[in-house]
Write a protein that holds these residues in place. Structure first.
Motif, PDB file in Angstrom:
ATOM      1  N   SER A   3       0.833  -1.200   0.000  1.00 35.52           N
ATOM      2  CA  SER A   3       0.000   0.000   0.000  1.00 35.52           C
ATOM      3  C   SER A   3       0.865   1.246   0.000  1.00 35.52           C
ATOM      4  CB  SER A   3      -0.931   0.007   1.224  1.00 35.52           C
ATOM      5  OG  SER A   3      -0.192   0.176   2.418  1.00 35.52           O
ATOM      6  N   ASN A   4       0.309   2.321  -0.564  1.00 36.13           N
ATOM      7  CA  ASN A   4       0.963   3.617  -0.647  1.00 36.13           C
ATOM      8  C   ASN A   4       0.045   4.637   0.010  1.00 36.13           C
ATOM      9  OD1 ASN A   4       2.490   5.798  -1.325  1.00 36.13           O
ATOM     10  ND2 ASN A   4       1.883   5.838  -3.475  1.00 36.13           N
ATOM     11  N   SER A   5       0.587   5.441   0.945  1.00 37.14           N
ATOM     12  CA  SER A   5      -0.257   6.322   1.745  1.00 37.14           C
ATOM     13  C   SER A   5       0.114   7.791   1.594  1.00 37.14           C
ATOM     14  CB  SER A   5      -0.161   5.933   3.224  1.00 37.14           C
ATOM     15  OG  SER A   5      -0.485   4.584   3.423  1.00 37.14           O
ATOM     16  N   GLU A   6      -0.839   8.665   1.969  1.00 36.97           N
ATOM     17  CA  GLU A   6      -0.624  10.100   1.916  1.00 36.97           C
ATOM     18  C   GLU A   6       0.380  10.575   2.963  1.00 36.97           C
ATOM     19  OE1 GLU A   6      -1.643  12.400  -0.069  1.00 36.97           O
ATOM     20  OE2 GLU A   6      -3.109  11.348  -1.318  1.00 36.97           O
ATOM     21  N   TYR A  22       5.670  -4.446   7.663  1.00 36.46           N
ATOM     22  CA  TYR A  22       6.823  -3.629   7.311  1.00 36.46           C
ATOM     23  C   TYR A  22       6.329  -2.278   6.814  1.00 36.46           C
ATOM     24  CZ  TYR A  22      10.970  -1.847   4.977  1.00 36.46           C
ATOM     25  OH  TYR A  22      12.009  -1.042   4.588  1.00 36.46           O
ATOM     26  N   SER A  23       7.075  -1.225   7.125  1.00 31.35           N
ATOM     27  CA  SER A  23       6.743   0.111   6.616  1.00 31.35           C
ATOM     28  C   SER A  23       8.025   0.891   6.368  1.00 31.35           C
ATOM     29  CB  SER A  23       5.838   0.872   7.596  1.00 31.35           C
ATOM     30  OG  SER A  23       6.523   1.132   8.798  1.00 31.35           O
ATOM     31  N   HIS A  24       7.974   1.791   5.398  1.00 32.70           N
ATOM     32  CA  HIS A  24       9.105   2.676   5.076  1.00 32.70           C
ATOM     33  C   HIS A  24       8.530   4.039   4.742  1.00 32.70           C
ATOM     34  CE1 HIS A  24      13.147   3.745   3.689  1.00 32.70           C
ATOM     35  NE2 HIS A  24      12.536   4.427   2.743  1.00 32.70           N
ATOM     36  N   ARG A  25       9.148   5.075   5.305  1.00 38.66           N
ATOM     37  CA  ARG A  25       8.605   6.424   5.153  1.00 38.66           C
ATOM     38  C   ARG A  25       9.684   7.388   4.682  1.00 38.66           C
ATOM     39  NH1 ARG A  25       7.617  11.154   8.185  1.00 38.66           N
ATOM     40  NH2 ARG A  25       5.541  12.033   7.836  1.00 38.66           N
ATOM     41  N   ARG A  26       9.314   8.236   3.753  1.00 38.54           N
ATOM     42  CA  ARG A  26      10.177   9.324   3.290  1.00 38.54           C
ATOM     43  C   ARG A  26       9.862  10.569   4.118  1.00 38.54           C
ATOM     44  NH1 ARG A  26      14.326   8.340  -0.147  1.00 38.54           N
ATOM     45  NH2 ARG A  26      14.051  10.428  -1.033  1.00 38.54           N
ATOM     46  N   GLU A  27      10.912  11.300   4.504  1.00 40.78           N
ATOM     47  CA  GLU A  27      10.696  12.474   5.335  1.00 40.78           C
ATOM     48  C   GLU A  27      10.330  13.712   4.518  1.00 40.78           C
ATOM     49  OE1 GLU A  27      10.479  12.555   8.533  1.00 40.78           O
ATOM     50  OE2 GLU A  27      10.974  10.430   8.756  1.00 40.78           O
ATOM     51  N   THR A  28      10.827  13.798   3.295  1.00 40.18           N
ATOM     52  CA  THR A  28      10.656  15.037   2.532  1.00 40.18           C
ATOM     53  C   THR A  28       9.766  14.900   1.303  1.00 40.18           C
ATOM     54  OG1 THR A  28      12.694  14.565   1.301  1.00 40.18           O
ATOM     55  CG2 THR A  28      12.890  15.914   3.291  1.00 40.18           C
ATOM     56  N   ASP A  29       9.550  13.706   0.794  1.00 39.43           N
ATOM     57  CA  ASP A  29       8.670  13.553  -0.364  1.00 39.43           C
ATOM     58  C   ASP A  29       7.901  12.235  -0.254  1.00 39.43           C
ATOM     59  OD1 ASP A  29      11.467  12.800  -2.638  1.00 39.43           O
ATOM     60  OD2 ASP A  29      10.787  11.846  -0.800  1.00 39.43           O
ATOM     61  N   ARG A  30       6.902  12.066  -1.064  1.00 43.11           N
ATOM     62  CA  ARG A  30       6.027  10.903  -0.940  1.00 43.11           C
ATOM     63  C   ARG A  30       6.201   9.961  -2.121  1.00 43.11           C
ATOM     64  NH1 ARG A  30      -0.139  10.960  -2.264  1.00 43.11           N
ATOM     65  NH2 ARG A  30       0.548   8.865  -2.671  1.00 43.11           N
ATOM     66  N   GLY A  46       8.332   4.246  -6.507  1.00 47.14           N
ATOM     67  CA  GLY A  46       8.809   5.510  -7.039  1.00 47.14           C
ATOM     68  C   GLY A  46       8.347   6.679  -6.190  1.00 47.14           C
ATOM     69  N   HIS A  47       9.281   7.587  -5.879  1.00 47.83           N
ATOM     70  CA  HIS A  47       8.955   8.767  -5.078  1.00 47.83           C
ATOM     71  C   HIS A  47       9.356  10.029  -5.841  1.00 47.83           C
ATOM     72  CE1 HIS A  47      13.242   9.093  -3.992  1.00 47.83           C
ATOM     73  NE2 HIS A  47      13.199   7.776  -3.824  1.00 47.83           N
ATOM     74  N   ASP A  48       9.191  11.185  -5.231  1.00 50.14           N
ATOM     75  CA  ASP A  48       9.444  12.450  -5.906  1.00 50.14           C
ATOM     76  C   ASP A  48      10.867  12.561  -6.427  1.00 50.14           C
ATOM     77  OD1 ASP A  48       6.884  13.456  -5.534  1.00 50.14           O
ATOM     78  OD2 ASP A  48       7.351  14.191  -3.526  1.00 50.14           O
ATOM     79  N   GLY A  49      11.825  11.987  -5.691  1.00 50.30           N
ATOM     80  CA  GLY A  49      13.223  12.153  -6.071  1.00 50.30           C
ATOM     81  C   GLY A  49      13.861  10.956  -6.738  1.00 50.30           C
ATOM     82  N   GLY A  50      13.100   9.885  -6.983  1.00 51.77           N
ATOM     83  CA  GLY A  50      13.705   8.716  -7.612  1.00 51.77           C
ATOM     84  C   GLY A  50      12.924   7.441  -7.335  1.00 51.77           C
ATOM     85  N   MET A  51      13.639   6.339  -7.162  1.00 49.06           N
ATOM     86  CA  MET A  51      13.001   5.046  -6.968  1.00 49.06           C
ATOM     87  C   MET A  51      13.802   4.203  -5.982  1.00 49.06           C
ATOM     88  SD  MET A  51      12.157   2.088  -9.797  1.00 49.06           S
ATOM     89  CE  MET A  51      13.874   1.605  -9.965  1.00 49.06           C
ATOM     90  N   LEU A  52      13.110   3.405  -5.187  1.00 45.44           N
ATOM     91  CA  LEU A  52      13.745   2.478  -4.261  1.00 45.44           C
ATOM     92  C   LEU A  52      13.282   1.064  -4.578  1.00 45.44           C
ATOM     93  CD1 LEU A  52      13.332   4.380  -0.863  1.00 45.44           C
ATOM     94  CD2 LEU A  52      15.403   4.188  -2.223  1.00 45.44           C
ATOM     95  N   VAL A  53      14.194   0.085  -4.397  1.00 45.18           N
ATOM     96  CA  VAL A  53      13.864  -1.325  -4.603  1.00 45.18           C
ATOM     97  C   VAL A  53      14.014  -2.046  -3.267  1.00 45.18           C
ATOM     98  CG1 VAL A  53      14.431  -3.454  -5.832  1.00 45.18           C
ATOM     99  CG2 VAL A  53      14.593  -1.248  -7.010  1.00 45.18           C
ATOM    100  N   PHE A  54      13.016  -2.814  -2.888  1.00 44.95           N
ATOM    101  CA  PHE A  54      13.002  -3.511  -1.612  1.00 44.95           C
ATOM    102  C   PHE A  54      12.900  -5.019  -1.831  1.00 44.95           C
ATOM    103  CE2 PHE A  54      11.115   0.634  -1.007  1.00 44.95           C
ATOM    104  CZ  PHE A  54      11.642   1.083   0.194  1.00 44.95           C
ATOM    105  N   LYS A  55      13.385  -5.776  -0.846  1.00 47.62           N
ATOM    106  CA  LYS A  55      13.127  -7.211  -0.778  1.00 47.62           C
ATOM    107  C   LYS A  55      11.975  -7.446   0.194  1.00 47.62           C
ATOM    108  CE  LYS A  55      17.636  -9.236  -1.878  1.00 47.62           C
ATOM    109  NZ  LYS A  55      18.731 -10.117  -1.392  1.00 47.62           N
TER     110      LYS A  55
END
Length: 266
Positions: A3-6, A22-30, A46-55
């Motif tokens: 899920s992706n949240s506001e 599990y959860s991961h949060r960006r401090e400056t962009d969503r 994908g977030h405002d500044g790029g992309m992250l890959v998780f296992k």
């Protein structure tokens, strides 16, 4: 479910438990887009500044090396791999299911050669559901029909051996508890604040917090030495326990037995 949240976070949900595991949060962009790989244990966000890959799950098994023997957990079995002969055999069957509290995979394993016992800690980031299991390995092993062994389970974020017949447990409140082989509390030890503990020889532990590692004498209940290294994930001792490697997220530190830092690699 992903899920992706506001609130600038993404979460992985367990449908059976109906809870976020599990959860991961960006401090400056969503985050704006989430996609899972069709066959691999990965997903991208994908977030405002790029992309992250998780296992989604840890792929490295819980393991421990003693002399020329590697013990590790695979599926429902504790297995033994002989480094000299390359023999890989199941030692015993262990329970890997049950109530929702005990469905997390194994994260770490420590072996006690004196009592032929192992401690297996869960793979969970939630201190409320973290647990460990204490097993005694059967003396007579039949690889063709591994014996099922009932382990002793209790809540705890970390469990490691501190003596021949005692082990230390860090509970969810950060209290260090010493237990015997019957899984009974022997005593409670006051320590500096920490979020994990590692073996450091008989009667001693390494206490890890977010910014440092501390060598602690359990019997005397005193701090021996501290070294500043952030976010340590792994501790590896030399065979003679004269040196230790502390592996952090971005730094590797080599220390001697007294935890005096000899060198760092970044």
């Amino acid at each position: 479910i992903l899920s992706n949240s506001e609130d600038r976070s993404i979460r992985v949900w367990d449908m059976a438990k109906r809870t976020a595991i599990y959860s991961h949060r960006r401090e400056t962009d969503r985050f704006w887009a989430v996609a899972s790989h069709p066959t691999l244990n990965m997903f991208a966000a994908g977030h405002d500044g790029g992309m992250l890959v998780f296992k989604l799950e840890r792929e490295r098994p819980a393991y421990c090396i003693h002399a020329n023997t590697l013990f590790y957990v695979k599926d429902r079995y504790l297995r033994r791999y002989e480094l000299g002969t390359s023999k890989d055999l199941p030692v015993m069957a262990i329970r890997r299911n049950g109530s929702s509290q005990y469905r997390s995979g194994p994260h770490s394993l420590t072996y006690n050669p004196a009592e032929n016992s192992v401690l297996i800690c869960s793979n969970t980031n939630n201190v409320e559901t973290a647990y460990y299991e204490l097993y005694t390995i059967p003396r007579d092993v039949d690889p063709s029909n591994p014996e099922y062994v009932e382990g002793k389970r209790s809540p705890g974020t970390t469990a490691v051996w501190v003596a021949r017949n005692k082990f230390a447990v860090l509970d969810k409140s950060g209290q260090l508890i010493i237990k015997n082989l019957r899984n009974e509390v022997s005593k409670k030890v006051h320590t500096p604040p920490c979020d994990s503990v590692f073996f450091a020889g008989t009667g001693q532990l390494l206490l890890k917090d977010n910014d440092s590692v501390t060598l602690f004498d359990v019997q005397q209940q005193r701090v021996i030495k501290s070294v500043r290294i952030s976010k340590v994930k792994y501790v590896v001792w030399s065979p003679d326990m004269s040196h230790v490697a502390l592996l952090g997220r971005l730094t590797l530190a080599i220390c001697n037995r007294k935890l005096e830092c000899l060198c760092t690699v970044t």
